[in-house]
Design a protein around this motif. Structure first.
Motif, PDB file in Angstrom:
ATOM      1  N   ASP A  22      36.743  38.409 -15.548  1.00 23.80           N
ATOM      2  CA  ASP A  22      36.744  37.005 -15.130  1.00 23.80           C
ATOM      3  C   ASP A  22      35.468  36.303 -15.578  1.00 23.80           C
ATOM      4  OD1 ASP A  22      37.801  34.722 -13.707  1.00 23.80           O
ATOM      5  OD2 ASP A  22      36.259  35.122 -12.187  1.00 23.80           O
ATOM      6  N   ASN A  26      35.422  33.408 -18.472  1.00 21.84           N
ATOM      7  CA  ASN A  26      34.947  32.106 -18.017  1.00 21.84           C
ATOM      8  C   ASN A  26      33.913  31.535 -18.987  1.00 21.84           C
ATOM      9  OD1 ASN A  26      34.739  29.886 -16.347  1.00 21.84           O
ATOM     10  ND2 ASN A  26      33.116  30.807 -15.126  1.00 21.84           N
ATOM     11  N   SER A  55      38.887  32.100 -22.357  1.00 20.72           N
ATOM     12  CA  SER A  55      40.080  31.753 -21.602  1.00 20.72           C
ATOM     13  C   SER A  55      40.645  30.423 -22.093  1.00 20.72           C
ATOM     14  CB  SER A  55      39.764  31.668 -20.112  1.00 20.72           C
ATOM     15  OG  SER A  55      38.826  30.652 -19.872  1.00 20.72           O
ATOM     16  N   THR A  57      42.621  27.068 -20.778  1.00 21.91           N
ATOM     17  CA  THR A  57      42.937  26.307 -19.569  1.00 21.91           C
ATOM     18  C   THR A  57      43.612  24.993 -19.970  1.00 21.91           C
ATOM     19  OG1 THR A  57      40.813  25.166 -19.592  1.00 21.91           O
ATOM     20  CG2 THR A  57      40.899  27.256 -18.385  1.00 21.91           C
ATOM     21  N   ASP A  59      42.499  22.142 -19.479  1.00 21.27           N
ATOM     22  CA  ASP A  59      41.443  21.249 -19.969  1.00 21.27           C
ATOM     23  C   ASP A  59      41.034  21.568 -21.399  1.00 21.27           C
ATOM     24  OD1 ASP A  59      41.462  19.969 -17.543  1.00 21.27           O
ATOM     25  OD2 ASP A  59      39.851  21.201 -16.726  1.00 21.27           O
TER      26      ASP A  59
END
Length: 64
Positions: A22, A26, A55, A57, A59
Motif C-alpha cells: 500500500d 501510494n 497505483s 486512481t 484522479d
C-alpha cells in the motif's frame, strides 16, 4: 528537512506485506536492473530492465 513527527518509525517494527504494498503503490516506485549472460567471460546478452509501479486512481487514470 521534512518534519516526520507525525509518522511512526518503521525501524524495529514488523509490517504486513499488504501495508508495504500500500505504501509502495501510494507513492510509486521505479525498479531497474541489468541481466548479463556470458560464457567464458564473454558477454553474449545484455538486458536492461526498467519498471514503473504506481497505483491507478480516478484522479490519475491509466495512460491507455
Amino acid at each position: 528537512m521534512a518534519d516526520h513527527s507525525g509518522e511512526e518509525s518503521l525501524a524495529g517494527r514488523q509490517i504486513a506485506l499488504i501495508d508495504l504494498l500500500d505504501r509502495l503503490l501510494n507513492g510509486g516506485a521505479v525498479l531497474t536492473g541489468d541481466v548479463v549472460l556470458s560464457i567464458a567471460e564473454v558477454d553474449l546478452v545484455h538486458i536492461n530492465l526498467r519498471a514503473v509501479i504506481r497505483s491507478i486512481t480516478p484522479d490519475s487514470p491509466a495512460p491507455w
